[in-house]
Design a protein around this motif. Structure first.
Motif, PDB file in Angstrom:
ATOM      1  N   THR A 177     -54.591  -4.742   0.189  1.00 33.00           N
ATOM      2  CA  THR A 177     -53.249  -5.150  -0.215  1.00 33.00           C
ATOM      3  C   THR A 177     -52.205  -4.753   0.811  1.00 33.00           C
ATOM      4  O   THR A 177     -51.049  -5.176   0.710  1.00 33.00           O
ATOM      5  N   THR A 186     -52.611 -11.399  -0.270  1.00 34.73           N
ATOM      6  CA  THR A 186     -52.474 -12.246  -1.462  1.00 34.73           C
ATOM      7  C   THR A 186     -53.765 -12.274  -2.265  1.00 34.73           C
ATOM      8  O   THR A 186     -53.768 -12.124  -3.491  1.00 34.73           O
ATOM      9  N   ILE A 189     -54.440  -8.863  -3.986  1.00 34.39           N
ATOM     10  CA  ILE A 189     -53.556  -8.645  -5.141  1.00 34.39           C
ATOM     11  C   ILE A 189     -53.994  -9.533  -6.312  1.00 34.39           C
ATOM     12  O   ILE A 189     -54.011  -9.092  -7.468  1.00 34.39           O
ATOM     13  N   ALA A 190     -54.353 -10.783  -6.009  1.00 36.35           N
ATOM     14  CA  ALA A 190     -54.810 -11.688  -7.068  1.00 36.35           C
ATOM     15  C   ALA A 190     -56.084 -11.166  -7.723  1.00 36.35           C
ATOM     16  O   ALA A 190     -56.255 -11.263  -8.945  1.00 36.35           O
ATOM     17  N   ARG A 193     -55.205  -8.438 -10.091  1.00 31.30           N
ATOM     18  CA  ARG A 193     -54.640  -8.980 -11.327  1.00 31.30           C
ATOM     19  C   ARG A 193     -55.749  -9.505 -12.243  1.00 31.30           C
ATOM     20  O   ARG A 193     -55.714  -9.309 -13.460  1.00 31.30           O
ATOM     21  N   ALA A 209     -49.494 -13.491  -7.008  1.00 34.19           N
ATOM     22  CA  ALA A 209     -49.729 -12.697  -5.805  1.00 34.19           C
ATOM     23  C   ALA A 209     -48.942 -13.250  -4.621  1.00 34.19           C
ATOM     24  O   ALA A 209     -48.392 -12.493  -3.809  1.00 34.19           O
ATOM     25  N   THR A 212     -45.452 -12.090  -4.921  1.00 32.41           N
ATOM     26  CA  THR A 212     -45.351 -10.669  -4.587  1.00 32.41           C
ATOM     27  C   THR A 212     -45.316 -10.476  -3.075  1.00 32.41           C
ATOM     28  O   THR A 212     -44.486  -9.726  -2.543  1.00 32.41           O
ATOM     29  N   ALA A 218     -46.374  -5.177  -2.185  1.00 31.98           N
ATOM     30  CA  ALA A 218     -47.818  -4.966  -2.258  1.00 31.98           C
ATOM     31  C   ALA A 218     -48.021  -3.535  -2.670  1.00 31.98           C
ATOM     32  O   ALA A 218     -47.137  -2.690  -2.476  1.00 31.98           O
TER      33      ALA A 218
END
Length: 229
Positions: A177, A186, A189-190, A193, A209, A212, A218
């Motif tokens: 991240t 991205t 982060i996805a 999630r 993401a 963000t 991040a």
């Protein structure tokens, strides 16, 4: 001389696997799987490498799973080293369906990072099925090197593979991240999630993401904890 009925049926099935009609090939693969015979294994694997129709390839794989793993797995392990991408991909897919962990040594970092997306995706799926418990962290480390790769379908496959490994993969996401590549950030982060909220869906997770990352956000570099779930 009249051929025995068994030999006649065998010849008919083998010929059917080469028929120009996909429906005939499908029925031939079904027949082979319904009545397994070691003499079919080589032909089934050979056909997997060239069969253009996905649903026929799935039936070929099913037919192979109907044979003894002790006979199919060694040949499939050889096939994952083929120069033909479809041969590698389908062999990996079939190994994942058979689920025999004796095939694990064949799932190399080279395959996990194969230049062909279909091969790589098949390798990821096979890896999470075959990996021994004690090697899951090492596998997660290798899979994390592929974050940010490809289009959405490929990224979803990788996220699913990482999540399938369970909590052992969490330490690999934190550093990702903070990666300099926004695609890697991205995707990482996805995946975080999706781990926390599997029902959110990948499309929602990836769009969130992206927002963000676009806003410069991040997670700090490092592992996320179990409490973050």
């Amino acid at each position: 001389m009249i051929m025995p009925k068994e030999n006649t049926n065998t010849m008919r099935a083998l010929q059917g696997l080469e028929n120009s009609s996909s429906s005939v090939r499908l029925q031939a693969a079904l027949a082979v799987g319904t009545t397994p015979d070691p003499g079919f294994i080589g032909k089934l694997i050979e056909r997997c490498a060239t069969e253009p129709e996905l649903y026929v390839r799935d039936m070929l794989t099913w037919a192979l799973t109907r044979h003894s793993a002790s006979m199919t797995v060694p040949i499939l392990v050889d096939e994952v080293r083929s120069e033909r991408a479809q041969a590698r991909s389908q062999a990996l897919h079939t190994l994942s369906k058979i689920g025999d962990r004796q095939a694990w040594p064949a799932i190399t970092p080279v395959l996990l990072s194969d230049a062909d997306d279909e091969v790589a995706r098949s390798a990821w799926r096979a890896a999470v099925v075959l990996v021994p418990e004690g090697e899951k962290h090492e596998l997660a480390v290798v899979l994390a090197t592929q974050l940010g790769r490809g289009e959405r379908e490929t990224q979803l496959s990788l996220s699913r593979a990482l999540i399938a490994l369970g909590e052992v993969m969490l330490p690999t996401l934190g550093p990702a991240t903070a990666d300099l590549d926004p695609r890697v950030r991205t995707h990482a982060i996805a995946t975080q999630r999706l781990w926390r909220d599997p029902d959110a869906g990948f499309v929602f997770a990836i769009e969130e993401a992206k927002r963000t990352v676009a806003l410069g956000g991040a997670r700090p570099e490092g592992a996320i904890g179990v409490a973050d779930r």
